[in-house]
Each structure stands twice: as C-alpha cells, then as structure tokens.
Scaffold this motif. Structure first.
Motif, PDB file in Angstrom:
ATOM      1  N   LEU A 173       0.840  -1.199   0.000  1.00 53.66           N
ATOM      2  CA  LEU A 173       0.000   0.000   0.000  1.00 53.66           C
ATOM      3  C   LEU A 173       0.876   1.250   0.000  1.00 53.66           C
ATOM      4  O   LEU A 173       1.676   1.457   0.902  1.00 53.66           O
ATOM      5  CB  LEU A 173      -0.906   0.004   1.236  1.00 53.66           C
ATOM      6  CG  LEU A 173      -1.895   1.147   1.348  1.00 53.66           C
ATOM      7  CD1 LEU A 173      -2.962   1.048   0.260  1.00 53.66           C
ATOM      8  CD2 LEU A 173      -2.556   1.142   2.728  1.00 53.66           C
ATOM      9  N   THR A 174       0.715   2.065  -1.029  1.00 51.52           N
ATOM     10  CA  THR A 174       1.419   3.348  -1.114  1.00 51.52           C
ATOM     11  C   THR A 174       0.383   4.454  -1.037  1.00 51.52           C
ATOM     12  O   THR A 174      -0.559   4.495  -1.815  1.00 51.52           O
ATOM     13  CB  THR A 174       2.218   3.457  -2.433  1.00 51.52           C
ATOM     14  OG1 THR A 174       3.158   2.380  -2.481  1.00 51.52           O
ATOM     15  CG2 THR A 174       2.952   4.779  -2.523  1.00 51.52           C
ATOM     16  N   VAL A 175       0.570   5.337  -0.052  1.00 58.35           N
ATOM     17  CA  VAL A 175      -0.365   6.427   0.186  1.00 58.35           C
ATOM     18  C   VAL A 175       0.296   7.736  -0.232  1.00 58.35           C
ATOM     19  O   VAL A 175       1.409   8.043   0.195  1.00 58.35           O
ATOM     20  CB  VAL A 175      -0.774   6.488   1.680  1.00 58.35           C
ATOM     21  CG1 VAL A 175      -1.728   7.639   1.931  1.00 58.35           C
ATOM     22  CG2 VAL A 175      -1.391   5.169   2.109  1.00 58.35           C
ATOM     23  N   ASN A 176      -0.392   8.501  -1.070  1.00 58.60           N
ATOM     24  CA  ASN A 176       0.080   9.807  -1.507  1.00 58.60           C
ATOM     25  C   ASN A 176      -0.396  10.843  -0.484  1.00 58.60           C
ATOM     26  O   ASN A 176      -1.581  11.142  -0.411  1.00 58.60           O
ATOM     27  CB  ASN A 176      -0.454  10.129  -2.896  1.00 58.60           C
ATOM     28  CG  ASN A 176       0.060  11.443  -3.427  1.00 58.60           C
ATOM     29  OD1 ASN A 176       0.728  12.201  -2.736  1.00 58.60           O
ATOM     30  ND2 ASN A 176      -0.244  11.726  -4.688  1.00 58.60           N
ATOM     31  N   LEU A 177       0.517  11.380   0.295  1.00 60.05           N
ATOM     32  CA  LEU A 177       0.186  12.356   1.330  1.00 60.05           C
ATOM     33  C   LEU A 177       0.227  13.794   0.825  1.00 60.05           C
ATOM     34  O   LEU A 177      -0.017  14.727   1.588  1.00 60.05           O
ATOM     35  CB  LEU A 177       1.141  12.191   2.518  1.00 60.05           C
ATOM     36  CG  LEU A 177       1.124  10.798   3.162  1.00 60.05           C
ATOM     37  CD1 LEU A 177       2.224  10.679   4.202  1.00 60.05           C
ATOM     38  CD2 LEU A 177      -0.235  10.490   3.749  1.00 60.05           C
ATOM     39  N   THR A 178       0.537  13.973  -0.456  1.00 62.52           N
ATOM     40  CA  THR A 178       0.555  15.306  -1.058  1.00 62.52           C
ATOM     41  C   THR A 178      -0.877  15.821  -1.162  1.00 62.52           C
ATOM     42  O   THR A 178      -1.776  15.100  -1.583  1.00 62.52           O
ATOM     43  CB  THR A 178       1.184  15.236  -2.468  1.00 62.52           C
ATOM     44  OG1 THR A 178       2.427  14.534  -2.393  1.00 62.52           O
ATOM     45  CG2 THR A 178       1.425  16.634  -3.020  1.00 62.52           C
ATOM     46  N   ARG A 179      -1.097  17.061  -0.778  1.00 61.44           N
ATOM     47  CA  ARG A 179      -2.442  17.645  -0.779  1.00 61.44           C
ATOM     48  C   ARG A 179      -3.005  17.702  -2.201  1.00 61.44           C
ATOM     49  O   ARG A 179      -2.327  18.044  -3.149  1.00 61.44           O
ATOM     50  CB  ARG A 179      -2.391  19.050  -0.197  1.00 61.44           C
ATOM     51  CG  ARG A 179      -3.792  19.638  -0.012  1.00 61.44           C
ATOM     52  CD  ARG A 179      -3.825  20.907   0.787  1.00 61.44           C
ATOM     53  NE  ARG A 179      -3.644  20.850   2.207  1.00 61.44           N
ATOM     54  CZ  ARG A 179      -4.501  20.319   3.090  1.00 61.44           C
ATOM     55  NH1 ARG A 179      -5.573  19.719   2.667  1.00 61.44           N
ATOM     56  NH2 ARG A 179      -4.270  20.378   4.370  1.00 61.44           N
ATOM     57  N   SER A 180      -4.287  17.342  -2.302  1.00 57.49           N
ATOM     58  CA  SER A 180      -5.013  17.398  -3.573  1.00 57.49           C
ATOM     59  C   SER A 180      -6.079  18.480  -3.488  1.00 57.49           C
ATOM     60  O   SER A 180      -6.661  18.703  -2.432  1.00 57.49           O
ATOM     61  CB  SER A 180      -5.690  16.055  -3.861  1.00 57.49           C
ATOM     62  OG  SER A 180      -4.743  15.032  -3.969  1.00 57.49           O
ATOM     63  N   SER A 229       4.756   4.170   2.260  1.00 57.69           N
ATOM     64  CA  SER A 229       4.502   2.818   1.767  1.00 57.69           C
ATOM     65  C   SER A 229       4.595   1.815   2.907  1.00 57.69           C
ATOM     66  O   SER A 229       5.421   1.964   3.812  1.00 57.69           O
ATOM     67  CB  SER A 229       5.510   2.438   0.680  1.00 57.69           C
ATOM     68  OG  SER A 229       5.316   3.222  -0.450  1.00 57.69           O
ATOM     69  N   GLU A 230       3.739   0.793   2.829  1.00 62.22           N
ATOM     70  CA  GLU A 230       3.749  -0.251   3.837  1.00 62.22           C
ATOM     71  C   GLU A 230       3.230  -1.535   3.218  1.00 62.22           C
ATOM     72  O   GLU A 230       2.287  -1.529   2.426  1.00 62.22           O
ATOM     73  CB  GLU A 230       2.874   0.153   5.020  1.00 62.22           C
ATOM     74  CG  GLU A 230       3.024  -0.749   6.218  1.00 62.22           C
ATOM     75  CD  GLU A 230       2.356  -0.187   7.460  1.00 62.22           C
ATOM     76  OE1 GLU A 230       2.304  -0.916   8.457  1.00 62.22           O
ATOM     77  OE2 GLU A 230       1.866   0.954   7.449  1.00 62.22           O
ATOM     78  N   VAL A 231       3.865  -2.645   3.606  1.00 60.56           N
ATOM     79  CA  VAL A 231       3.421  -3.962   3.140  1.00 60.56           C
ATOM     80  C   VAL A 231       2.475  -4.534   4.200  1.00 60.56           C
ATOM     81  O   VAL A 231       2.773  -4.525   5.383  1.00 60.56           O
ATOM     82  CB  VAL A 231       4.629  -4.903   2.949  1.00 60.56           C
ATOM     83  CG1 VAL A 231       4.181  -6.314   2.626  1.00 60.56           C
ATOM     84  CG2 VAL A 231       5.551  -4.381   1.871  1.00 60.56           C
ATOM     85  N   HIS A 232       1.324  -5.000   3.742  1.00 59.12           N
ATOM     86  CA  HIS A 232       0.322  -5.609   4.614  1.00 59.12           C
ATOM     87  C   HIS A 232       0.153  -7.071   4.201  1.00 59.12           C
ATOM     88  O   HIS A 232      -0.265  -7.338   3.082  1.00 59.12           O
ATOM     89  CB  HIS A 232      -1.010  -4.874   4.517  1.00 59.12           C
ATOM     90  CG  HIS A 232      -0.948  -3.470   4.993  1.00 59.12           C
ATOM     91  ND1 HIS A 232      -1.099  -3.120   6.303  1.00 59.12           N
ATOM     92  CD2 HIS A 232      -0.694  -2.323   4.326  1.00 59.12           C
ATOM     93  CE1 HIS A 232      -0.983  -1.814   6.447  1.00 59.12           C
ATOM     94  NE2 HIS A 232      -0.728  -1.298   5.255  1.00 59.12           N
TER      95      HIS A 232
END
Length: 158
Positions: A124-131, A152-155
């Motif tokens: 899981l890759t999370v985009n923390l850049t503001r949209s 990013s984190e592996v689950h």
C-alpha cells in the motif's frame, strides 16, 4: 464502494464503527457456518481468500479520494485489531462481505458470494501530497508530480 468511514475525523468513532462492523460480520459468518449441513462444510475446505493472500498487489491511494481511500482504513483496522487482541475476529471478518452475508441470510442469494473486492495482502502506497479536489485525488496525474510525499507499507494476511 464502501461507506467513506475515512472521512470521519474522530478516530475513536471511526475505530468503534470498524470494530462493530468486524464483530457483526464475524458473528454472522459463524452463525451461517453453524447452520450449514455437514456435507456443505466439507466442500468448503479450500479458502480462496487465504489462497489469494500470497499475492501482493501494489495499491496507490490518496486519502482525499473517497473512492479508494477506504483501503487505508481497511489495512490500518486489521493491524489495530491484532494490537488489541482481536485478531481472530478480524481474520474471520475480513474474509467475508457483510453485504453478501446479509443477502444470503435474507434468502436473496443461495450462498454468500466470495468477497472479490476484499484484498488479503498488499503493498500500500499512500500519496500524502495535498489534492485540490476528488478529481485530482483520484486521477493518475497525481502520481507524476515531482513533489510527492509518499508513505509505503506492506500488509500481509496471516
């Protein structure tokens, strides 16, 4: 599409809703299994959810995207349930769709359908850049920006 629980600001309320959903789903799953005839139980030896857990798709999500952001909460909730000692409940609940179980209980379908929308494991890759808006948060162009802030984190399903 799931209810946008990620939009709830109060973490305790959000976590409480997720716990309640897991307990209800796990309880309904156990009730359905207890109701099955012995010959039906023997046919369900191979669990497609467990088999699928060896696959690690790469998911790219943005918390501002109401369509995909629930994956963030889904995987965080699984980790929290393990942390509080309720991992067994969550492992059972995460393999089943509450909607599918309810449809079966009401006689709308002969057996609960496999939950094809649930993913056991993921990168899981999370985009923390503001949209600016949902269109930008859900769009592919966000991933081409030079100023990305990623987490990013592996689950892995156990």
């Amino acid at each position: 599409v799931s209810a946008p629980i990620e939009r709830i600001k109060d973490k305790r309320v959000k976590h409480g809703l997720r716990i309640a959903g897991s307990v209800i789903t796990a309880g309904l799953t156990l009730a359905m299994k207890a109701k099955q005839q012995p010959q039906q139980r023997s046919h369900s030896e191979e669990n497609p959810f467990t088999t699928l857990s060896a696959w690690f798709p790469s998911l790219f999500v943005n918390p501002a995207d109401d369509i995909c952001s629930e994956y963030i909460g889904y995987f965080e909730h699984r980790k929290k349930m393990e942390d509080i000692g309720a991992g067994a409940i969550e492992r059972l609940a995460t393999q089943n769709s509450l909607g599918g179980l309810l449809m079966h209980a009401m006689g709308k379908q002969p057996a609960p359908e496999p939950p094809l929308h649930l993913i056991p494991s993921a990168n899981l890759t999370v985009n923390l850049t503001r949209s600016r808006d949902l269109k930008e948060a859900h769009g592919i162009h966000q991933w081409w920006r030079d100023d990305l802030q990623l987490q990013s984190e592996v689950h892995k399903y156990r």
